[in-house]
Design a protein around this motif. Sequence first.
Motif, short mmCIF file in Angstrom:
data_model
loop_
_atom_site.label_atom_id
_atom_site.label_comp_id
_atom_site.label_asym_id
_atom_site.label_seq_id
_atom_site.Cartn_x
_atom_site.Cartn_y
_atom_site.Cartn_z
N VAL A 15 13.45 171.69 65.82
CA VAL A 15 14.56 171.56 66.75
C VAL A 15 15.82 172.13 66.10
O VAL A 15 16.18 171.74 64.99
N VAL A 16 16.48 173.04 66.79
CA VAL A 16 17.72 173.64 66.30
C VAL A 16 18.87 173.16 67.17
O VAL A 16 18.79 173.22 68.40
N VAL A 17 19.94 172.66 66.54
CA VAL A 17 21.12 172.21 67.27
C VAL A 17 22.19 173.29 67.12
O VAL A 17 22.70 173.52 66.02
N LYS A 77 6.72 175.38 71.09
CA LYS A 77 6.62 175.16 69.65
C LYS A 77 7.97 174.85 69.02
O LYS A 77 8.03 174.44 67.85
N MET A 78 9.05 175.05 69.78
CA MET A 78 10.38 174.95 69.20
C MET A 78 11.37 174.63 70.31
O MET A 78 11.12 174.94 71.48
N LEU A 79 12.50 174.00 69.95
CA LEU A 79 13.51 173.66 70.94
C LEU A 79 14.90 173.95 70.39
O LEU A 79 15.23 173.58 69.27
N PHE A 80 15.72 174.63 71.21
CA PHE A 80 17.14 174.81 70.92
C PHE A 80 17.93 173.87 71.84
O PHE A 80 17.67 173.81 73.05
N ASP A 118 3.96 182.61 72.19
CA ASP A 118 4.61 181.34 71.90
C ASP A 118 5.70 181.05 72.93
O ASP A 118 6.27 181.96 73.54
N VAL A 119 5.98 179.76 73.11
CA VAL A 119 7.00 179.32 74.05
C VAL A 119 8.07 178.54 73.29
O VAL A 119 7.76 177.70 72.45
N VAL A 120 9.33 178.83 73.61
CA VAL A 120 10.46 178.14 72.97
C VAL A 120 11.36 177.57 74.06
O VAL A 120 11.70 178.26 75.03
N GLY A 121 11.73 176.30 73.91
CA GLY A 121 12.56 175.63 74.90
C GLY A 121 14.05 175.80 74.62
O GLY A 121 14.47 175.89 73.46
#
Length: 521
Positions: A140-142, A116-119, A68-71
Amino acid sequence: MVFRSPFPDVEIPDVSLHQLLFGDIADRADRVALIDGMSGASLTYGQLAGAIDRMAAALAARGIGKGDVVGILSPNTPYYAVVFHGILRAGATATTINALYTPDEVAHQLHDAGAKMLFTVSVLLPNAAPGAAKAGVTDVVVLDGAEGYPSLGELLANDHPVPEVSINPAEDIAVLPYSSGTTALPKGVMLTHRNLVANLVQCGPILSDVGPHTRILAVLPFFHIYGMQVLMNNGLYIGGVVVTLPKFELPEFLRVIAEHKTDRVYIAPPVAVALAKHPIVDKYDLSAMKMLFSGAAPLDEDLADAVKKRIGCKIAQGYGMTEMSPVSHAIPDGREDISIGTVGVIIPNLECRLVDPATGEDVGVGERGELWCKGPNIMKGYLNNAEATAATIDDDGWLHTGDVAVIDADGVVSIVDRVKELIKYKGYQVPPAELEAVLLTHAEIADAAVIGVRDADGEEVPKAFVVRQADSSLDADAVMAFVAAHVAPHKKVRVVEFIEAIPKSAAGKILRKDLRAREQA
């Protein structure tokens, strides 16, 4: 002819990046690892390692794991390291995104990387949210919190088990930064755990003066391979203190050096201009700064000498590429006999050749040739782009840098020219093809080409050659405003010239050499 480092090869451990950095931190668990230069808040090595485990556990609970890839879209803070290493600890891949990117640029990278996800952080949410939505990324996590989004604190406050992940250092992709390479649009650079581990270990003999006593100022962005590896990861590898700044503002930059007594400061050349010329520099005590190290673009020797005389610190520079994780050459600590205008010597475990671009033949000492490199720090390839990979790394494993270099009898390398088309604006990559694609979407532009030219300060800036549509009255300001609305600030076109036709080869390739010739006429 193959050139090698004056240093002997080093042993590269067969471990993941997490194992290298945090495998045994018992002796430094209570020492400070990271400091927020703005607030003074800090994390010890023990707190950092614990937060990374909690992050990995939270990610695993959300279904994030190997493959998986997370930004990450964030300025530098101590918690960037928590997120970055938490992703890797979970067995996933981090794709680091330029904090200046527009929503479309964010969307492109997230989509291309298969994230799949972004911080992100609240201040960047106006670009992050629409970019994530366009790429189909809903998780999306802030980090600092925003209504309707989970925060970093919420993710870390979990009691899930830390995932047990088996990493193959030579094959598993740790990070996926984006680079334009030698030409064309940004591409995902697949860097394995071994690539990153190797480059940290390879740089050990070069950076011989660093250690637990070292305090690094980290203003260069962690999303860029230079900031990621040379500042953040190397700072943690040596057990030093990394002091973060979210962006470069000269007063804050100087204040942090003075107050936190950062003895090793890494910059790109534009910062050197401020240090050499701005009167405010004299108002701060910079005596703690022992080494100023420049990278990302060539540092002018006269400028370096001016900074050295004004501040009284040592100055060195190095060379590398995202595709090389990134360091391939640097002036070693203690080698003040090496000219600041060079990029120093080859790092251990790396082989280099200089090849005549016209003939394909190797050249020797004192002769100009394109720099080719081979070693354990060379990328696995470009993501989903076998053609671009093959154009950069040949069948024998040599990476063609696109830069022309000369090596002297002492093994000292100087970068003297560039084969590739990439523009380097203040250390940032600006691919002409990307700007040309934007220009051609304007209804009143029939054709366009972009090259790099020098401005009054000697900085390389993008210049657009534009062919108007018939009956168009489009002016230069309108062209620049159009491009600025579609790209990050460092990619803006800063000079426009209207011409009758763009010179092209029979195959339709833009003849940039002809456009450069117009500049010199």
